[in-house]
Design an enzyme around this catalytic site. Structure first.
Site, PDB file in Angstrom:
ATOM      1  N   HIS A 465       0.832  -1.207   0.000  1.00 20.68           N
ATOM      2  CA  HIS A 465       0.000   0.000   0.000  1.00 20.68           C
ATOM      3  C   HIS A 465       0.865   1.256   0.000  1.00 20.68           C
ATOM      4  O   HIS A 465       0.673   2.158  -0.834  1.00 20.68           O
ATOM      5  CB  HIS A 465      -0.913  -0.008   1.227  1.00 20.68           C
ATOM      6  N   GLU A 466       1.803   1.321   0.915  1.00 25.24           N
ATOM      7  CA  GLU A 466       2.623   2.531   1.020  1.00 25.24           C
ATOM      8  C   GLU A 466       3.512   2.715  -0.200  1.00 25.24           C
ATOM      9  O   GLU A 466       3.778   3.848  -0.621  1.00 25.24           O
ATOM     10  CB  GLU A 466       3.447   2.513   2.313  1.00 25.24           C
ATOM     11  N   HIS A 469       1.695   4.551  -2.903  1.00 22.98           N
ATOM     12  CA  HIS A 469       1.835   6.001  -2.769  1.00 22.98           C
ATOM     13  C   HIS A 469       3.184   6.459  -3.317  1.00 22.98           C
ATOM     14  O   HIS A 469       3.278   7.484  -4.002  1.00 22.98           O
ATOM     15  CB  HIS A 469       1.735   6.410  -1.298  1.00 22.98           C
ATOM     16  N   HIS A 472       3.392   7.013  -6.974  1.00 18.12           N
ATOM     17  CA  HIS A 472       2.763   8.261  -7.404  1.00 18.12           C
ATOM     18  C   HIS A 472       3.806   9.381  -7.458  1.00 18.12           C
ATOM     19  O   HIS A 472       3.744  10.267  -8.322  1.00 18.12           O
ATOM     20  CB  HIS A 472       1.628   8.613  -6.442  1.00 18.12           C
TER      21      HIS A 472
END
Length: 673
Positions: A465-466, A469, A472
Site C-alpha cells: 500500500h505505502e 503512494h 505516485h
C-alpha cells in the site's frame, strides 16, 4: 544555519542525517522563515504588472529553503521523536501557522494571482497551478476583511497548536504503555508472537515478555491470547489512547481538544461562506459534497451490517460455550473469529510468517514495480536517521527516477501507523529535480541482529500500500512542485496505493517470492490459497469498524459542532445501530487522521471512495488476460501516476478508464454480495 539542512550533500542528493543535530533546527527555521517572508514580500510588493513568471511561478519557489528544513525536521519528528524535537514542534506550530496565515491571506498576493488567472495565454499546467493558487488564497481567507480576517488568522494559529498537541498526546500514550506478561499467562500465543514480545521487552530493558501498543503486536495478541482478562486489559489500553485514561493520564487527554477543533473548523467554514466544515472540505474533492459521501458509506454499511450481526451471534455462542455468559465484547471478537477460522483449513500466522519475510516481500514489491513500470532498484549506502532505515536509487532505462527510503520497524520513538512522505518533490523548474520518497511502517523488528523480520499478511499488504503512494511520486512527470506526485484530491490519493495492493495477492507473485526463510522452498500452493482466502475473511468486521470511523468523521463535521465530540461520536454510532462489539477503528480521542491535521478531516471516507476506483482499475488489467500488461500499465502511468494534480481527479480517471466505476466490484471484493 547548518548548510546540510538546505543544501543536501548526501548520496544521490539525500540529506546527510549524520551531520544534522537537533540543535540545528531552531536557528534553521529562524533563517528559513526569514528568507521565505522576504521572498513572498518581494512578490507581493513587486511594482511590475502581475504575470505568470513574476507571481505564480515565483510563488512555487519562494519557500524552498523552508520546505527543505521542514521536510527533514518533520521526517525526524515522525520516525525518531525525542523531547527536544517535540518541544521544537510545539514552538513551531503557531509560528508556521502565523506565517501561513499572513501570506496565505495577503490581499496583494491574492490580487496578483487573480490578475494572472484572467490572462488567456497560459499553458495547461500554468493555468492549472494558477487556478489552484487562486482557490487556496480564497480558502485561506484572503478575501475576508476587518474582524473576520483577524478571526480567521486566530483560528488557523489555534488549530495548528491543537493539532500538534493532539498528535503528541497519542504518541505519548503509545510510547509509555508497556504491559509485562508472565509466562504462565501466555496461553494461546504462537511462538512468533512470543518472540516479538520478548524483543519488545528487551528494547525496554525488561526480561520476559512485554505487550506494547504497536499494532503489529496488539492485534495478533487480541486474536490469540486465551486469557480473557488480559485481552480486556490490552484492548482497553489500546482504546484509552488520548482519553485521559491512557498511559499519560490527564496530561494526554484529547477529548476537549477534539471538541475545540470541531468548533474552530465550523467557525472557519462559516467565515468562508460554507454551511459547515464538511461542505468546505469536500468542495474541492472528487466527491464534491457530503450527500454523495454519505450515500456511498451507507450503501456499504447496509450491505455489511447483516453479515456482521450474524457473525456476532455465532461468536457470542462460542463465548458462552467457554463459560462466559455475558455479551460479546470488543476484546472478544478477534479471538473468537480467529478460533472459528482455525476450525477451518485457514492457516495461522505461525504457518504464514516463515514465508513472508520483509526481504522476500521487498523482493516481490521490486519485481512488480519492474514488470509494470520498468523500475530498477539499486541499494544506497547512505547515512540515514536510524540503522534500520534503507535507501535505494531507482532508475529506468538508465535514467534516475527517484531515491526511495524505507523505515519499516516499530520503535518507541516512532509515530504509530504507516505513511508515505516526500523529502523532495519532482519538478522541472530550472534543471528540475527527482523525488526523494519515504515509506514508514511499524512492523515487528527481527528477534536479533541478522535474523529475518517476519511479516503478517496484513503487514505485507501495508508494505505494498505505502509503495503504491511512493509510485505516485516516483513516476511523477509535471512541471511544478505544487501539482507533483500525491498533490491530488484527498479522495483520489488512495487510488494508486490501494491499486498496488492487488498485485500482492496474485498467485504468480507469491509463488515467485513467498519462500521459506530457512529452506528457500516456495509457499505450498494450498497454503497460499488458504492465506489469500483467509485475508478476505471477516470482511464484515473490517468493513464495519472502518465505516464506523468514516461515518462518525462525516457526522462530526456536518451541521453545528457538538458540545462534546466523544459523546456525539457514541450517540451517532447508536443511531446507526452499530454492533457493540465492533468499535470504531479509530476512536475520536486518538483519531489522528482527523484531529492531528486537516488531511483526512471530513475525509476518512476517502479510502472507500478510492476502493471503488481501485477495484475497477485492477479489472482493466484482468480484462487483458495479463495482470502485468505493459500497455495498460503505460496508460495508468500516462493518465494518473505521472500527472499528479495537473488536472481534476475525475478527468484523470476518465483518461484511464473512460467511464466512472460502480460500487459493485467493491462489494464483491469484500464478500458483501
Amino acid at each position: 544555519m547548518n548548510p546540510e539542512l538546505t543544501e543536501w550533500s548526501g548520496e544521490n542528493g539525500l540529506p546527510r542525517f549524520d551531520l544534522i543535530s537537533d540543535d540545528d533546527f531552531a536557528p534553521a527555521f529562524d533563517a528559513a522563515l526569514k528568507a521565505a517572508e522576504d521572498a513572498l514580500e518581494a512578490i507581493a510588493a513587486n511594482p511590475a504588472p502581475a504575470d505568470f513568471d513574476n507571481t505564480v511561478a515565483a510563488l512555487e519557489t519562494a519557500e524552498e529553503d523552508l520546505s527543505r528544513v521542514a521536510a527533514v525536521f518533520y521526517t525526524l519528528a515522525g520516525v525518531n521523536a525525542n523531547p527536544q524535537l517535540e518541544a521544537i514542534e510545539r514552538d513551531l506550530a503557531p509560528r508556521l501557522a502565523k506565517h501561513n496565515a499572513r501570506f496565505g491571506m495577503d490581499e496583494r498576493l491574492y490580487a496578483r494571482v487573480r490578475a494572472v488567472a484572467e490572462q488567456g495565454s497560459l499553458a495547461p499546467q500554468e493555468r492549472r497551478i494558477t487556478a489552484l493558487a487562486l482557490r487556496d488564497f480564497a480558502r485561506a481567507g484572503a478575501g475576508l476583511s476587518g474582524a473576520d480576517r483577524e478571526r480567521m488568522a486566530e483560528i488557523r494559529q489555534r488549530l495548528a497548536v491543537l493539532y500538534n498537541r493532539f498528535s503528541q498526546n497519542v504518541l505519548a500514550d503509545e510510547r509509555d504503555f508497556a504491559l509485562e506478561i508472565a509466562e504462565d499467562r501466555m496461553d494461546g500465543l504462537p511462538d512468533g508472537l512470543r518472540d516479538d514480545m520478548a524483543a519488545a521487552a528487551r528494547e525496554r530493558g525488561h526480561d520476559g515478555f512485554v505487550l506494547t501498543l504497536s499494532r503489529s503486536l496488539i492485534v495478533p495478541f487480541l486474536k490469540c491470547a486465551s486469557d480473557r482478562d488480559l485481552r480486556r486489559t490490552a484492548w482497553r489500553a489500546w482504546a484509552a489512547r488520548g482519553t485521559g485514561d491512557g498511559a499519560g493520564g490527564d496530561a494526554t487527554d484529547n477529548r476537549a481538544i477534539a471538541t475545540e477543533i470541531l468548533a474552530l473548523r465550523h467557525e472557519r467554514a462559516r467565515l468562508l461562506g460554507f454551511d459547515d466544515f464538511a461542505a468546505f472540505k469536500l468542495d474541492p474533492e472528487m466527491a464534491r459534497n457530503a450527500d454523495r459521501v454519505e450515500e456511498l458509506l451507507t450503501t456499504v454499511w447496509d450491505k455489511a451490517i447483516k453479515p456482521a450481526e450474524a457473525q456476532a451471534a455465532e461468536l457470542t455462542e462460542a463465548l458462552h460455550q467457554d463459560g462466559f455468559n455475558d455479551d460479546l465484547q470488543p476484546w472478544d471478537w478477534r479471538y473468537y473469529a480467529e478460533a472459528a477460522r482455525r476450525g477451518t483449513d485457514a492457516p495461522g500466522e505461525s504457518e504464514i510468517k516463515p514465508y513472508l519475510t520483509l526481504d522476500a516481500m521487498l523482493g516481490a514489491l521490486r519485481d512488480v514495480a519492474q514488470r509494470l513500470f520498468g523500475l530498477e532498484f539499486e541499494p544506497l549506502d547512505a547515512p540515514l536517521w536510524h540503522k534500520d532505515a534503507l535507501a535505494w536509487r531507482i532508475t529506468r532505462d538508465g535514467r534516475e527516477m527517484a531515491v526511495f527510503v524505507g523505515d519499516y520497524f516499530a520503535r518507541s520513538s516512532k509515530r504509530s501507523g504507516a505513511w508515505c512522505s516526500a523529502l523532495q518533490y519532482q519538478h522541472k523548474i530550472d534543471e528540475g529535480q527527482r523525488p526523494i520518497v519515504v515509506n514508514v511502517c511499524n512492523f515487528t523488528p527481527p528477534a536479533s541482529d541478522g535474523a529475518p523480520a517476519f511479516l503478517s499478511w496484513d503487514d505485507a499488504r501495508t508494505l505494498f500500500h505505502e509503495f503504491g503512494h511512493a509510485l505516485h511520486h516516483i513516476l511523477s512527470d509535471v512541471d511544478w512542485p505544487s501539482i507533483s506526485g500525491t498533490s491530488v484530491a484527498r479522495d483520489f490519493v488512495e487510488l494508486p496505493s490501494q491499486l498496488f495492493e492487488h498485485w500482492l495477492e496474485q498467485p504468480e507473485v507469491l509463488d515467485a517470492h513467498a519462500s521459506h526463510h530457512e529452506t528457500g522452498a516456495p509457499m505450498p500452493k494450498a497454503l497460499r490459497d488458504q492465506m489469500i482466502a483467509a485475508g478476505r475473511a471477516d470482511q464484515a468486521f473490517a468493513t464495519m469498524e472502518y465505516l464506523a470511523s468514516a461515518l462518525v468523521d462525516l457526522h462530526l463535521h456536518r451541521g453545528e459542532p457538538p458540545e462534546d465530540a466523544v459523546e456525539a461520536s457514541k450517540a451517532h454510532l447508536r443511531s446507526l445501530g452499530a454492533p457493540q462489539a465492533i468499535p470504531m477503528r479509530h476512536a475520536t480521542p486518538h483519531f489522528t487522521h482527523v484531529f492531528a491535521g486537516d488531511g483526512y478531516s471530513a475525509g476518512y471516507y476517502s479510502y472507500l471512495w478510492s476502493e471503488v476506483m481501485d477495484a475497477d482499475a485492477f479489472a482493466a488489467f484482468r480484462e487483458t488476460g495479463d495482470i502485468f500488461d505493459r500497455e495498460t500499465a503505460q496508460r495508468l502511468e500516462d493518465a494518473i501516476l505521472s500527472r499528479g494534480g495537473s488536472a481534476p481527479a475525475e478527468e484523470l480517471w476518465l483518461a484511464f478508464r473512460e467511464r466512472m466505476p460502480g460500487v459493485e466490484p467493491l462489494l464483491e471484493g469484500r464478500g458483501l454480495i
